[in-house]
Design an enzyme around this catalytic site. Structure first.
Site, PDB file in Angstrom:
ATOM      1  N   LYS A  11      -9.851   1.772  -2.806  1.00  0.00           N
ATOM      2  CA  LYS A  11     -10.177   1.341  -1.447  1.00  0.00           C
ATOM      3  C   LYS A  11     -11.594   1.777  -1.067  1.00  0.00           C
ATOM      4  O   LYS A  11     -11.921   2.974  -1.136  1.00  0.00           O
ATOM      5  CB  LYS A  11      -9.148   1.961  -0.486  1.00  0.00           C
ATOM      6  CG  LYS A  11      -9.220   1.496   0.948  1.00  0.00           C
ATOM      7  CD  LYS A  11      -8.066   2.157   1.726  1.00  0.00           C
ATOM      8  CE  LYS A  11      -7.877   1.600   3.108  1.00  0.00           C
ATOM      9  NZ  LYS A  11      -6.689   2.187   3.753  1.00  0.00           N
TER      10      LYS A  11
ATOM     11  N   CYS B  79      -5.767  -2.815   2.769  1.00  0.00           N
ATOM     12  CA  CYS B  79      -5.572  -2.556   4.194  1.00  0.00           C
ATOM     13  C   CYS B  79      -6.850  -2.686   5.029  1.00  0.00           C
ATOM     14  O   CYS B  79      -7.288  -3.779   5.350  1.00  0.00           O
ATOM     15  CB  CYS B  79      -4.913  -1.188   4.369  1.00  0.00           C
ATOM     16  SG  CYS B  79      -4.136  -0.952   5.993  1.00  0.00           S
TER      17      CYS B  79
ATOM     18  N   GLU C  60       0.850  -1.195   0.000  1.00  0.00           N
ATOM     19  CA  GLU C  60       0.000   0.000   0.000  1.00  0.00           C
ATOM     20  C   GLU C  60       0.885   1.243   0.000  1.00  0.00           C
ATOM     21  O   GLU C  60       1.917   1.285   0.668  1.00  0.00           O
ATOM     22  CB  GLU C  60      -0.895   0.019   1.245  1.00  0.00           C
ATOM     23  CG  GLU C  60      -1.811   1.228   1.292  1.00  0.00           C
ATOM     24  CD  GLU C  60      -2.734   1.261   2.515  1.00  0.00           C
ATOM     25  OE1 GLU C  60      -3.767   1.932   2.443  1.00  0.00           O
ATOM     26  OE2 GLU C  60      -2.396   0.633   3.529  1.00  0.00           O
TER      27      GLU C  60
END
Length: 276
Positions: free
Chosen positions: A112, A153, A43
């Site tokens: 995301k 994440c 990331e």
């Protein structure tokens, strides 16, 4: 092909974007030379992680960083999961993962969908939503080996996303991620093993290397977990490449032995997509 090699690049990210890109591409070449078929970067691989950095380092896709990823994927003839970068599009910023095929083609772009907004008093407060906007779509891509699902994440905390990907036929989930020194030791491995066992899939996470001087200190410990919940490979905190041979025959055996995917009570409950 029942077996393929996955490589996770735990990159030491600096404040100099061009250096990050150059070193990332160099490590991708090293991974490919070691026989990796699918390679993932971490990331925020081209930028320090922080709400103040996202606008400064953001770029459009295609742009400088993704152009280099496309070139190195083609040069090495691999599938390259480009970790994530701060993306700018129409005045908004996203935390975005771009995936490239062995011919350098952009296969998919994942933004995301769950933004990292947390407050653990006395330990960590972070609000991605100060500068970032959430994505609103799922992203999978097909390889000759298996279908792969993407998250970034904080997405890993949401079991529903992994279930949706399993329903879509994914056998490997990859989460580029940067947990921290509070959430990392508590939940990083636990969440990966949970997602893997719940859905009988392989789960891989690619973290940046730890930099104790950074404003946000990443946990590191990039990991690969099999569908039985076993940790197959795990990095320490320093810059390194983690390799794991992914055995899809093993996945099929586990699903046959404990056939939970066939035993779900769809007459009683369901996890469903509202939007493809």
């Amino acid at each position: 092909m029942a077996t393929f090699r996955l490589a996770l690049i735990q990159l030491q990210v600096s404040s100099i974007k061009s250096d990050n890109i150059t070193r990332a591409c160099s490590l991708v070449r090293e991974a490919a030379a070691q026989g990796a078929n699918i390679v993932s970067l971490p990331e925020c691989f081209n930028s320090p992680y922080g709400t103040n950095y996202f606008p400064e380092y953001a770029e459009e896709i295609p742009g400088e960083s993704t152009q280099k990823l496309s070139e190195v994927a083609k040069e090495c003839s691999i599938y390259l999961i480009g970790g994530s970068i701060p993306e700018e599009d129409a005045g908004k910023f996203y935390n975005t993962c771009a995936v490239f095929g062995p011919d350098g083609t952009l296969l998919v772009k994942y933004r995301k969908i769950h933004l990292f907004d947390i407050d653990v008093p006395g330990k960590i407060t972070f609000q991605e939503s100060k500068t970032l906007s959430p994505g609103d779509s799922f992203s999978t891509f097909d390889t000759p080996y298996c279908r792969v699902g993407l998250g970034i994440c904080y997405d890993m905390r949401f079991a529903e996303l992994a279930q949706i990907y399993a329903q879509k036929g994914c056998q490997l989930l990859v989460y580029p991620g940067a947990f921290n020194l509070t959430t990392g030791p508590a939940h990083w491995e636990l969440l990966q093993r949970g997602r893997a066992v719940d859905n009988q899939v392989y789960v891989a996470t690619a973290s940046p290397a730890r930099d104790d001087k950074a404003s946000y200190v990443a946990w590191g410990h990039s990991t690969v977990v099999n569908p039985w919940g076993e940790v197959l490979a795990k990095a320490g905190t320093e810059e390194m490449i983690v390799y794991s041979d992914i055995d899809l025959k093993k996945l099929a055996e586990i699903r046959q032995q404990i056939p939970i995917l066939r035993q779900k009570r769809s007459d009683l409950y369901a996890v469903e997509t509202k939007k493809s």
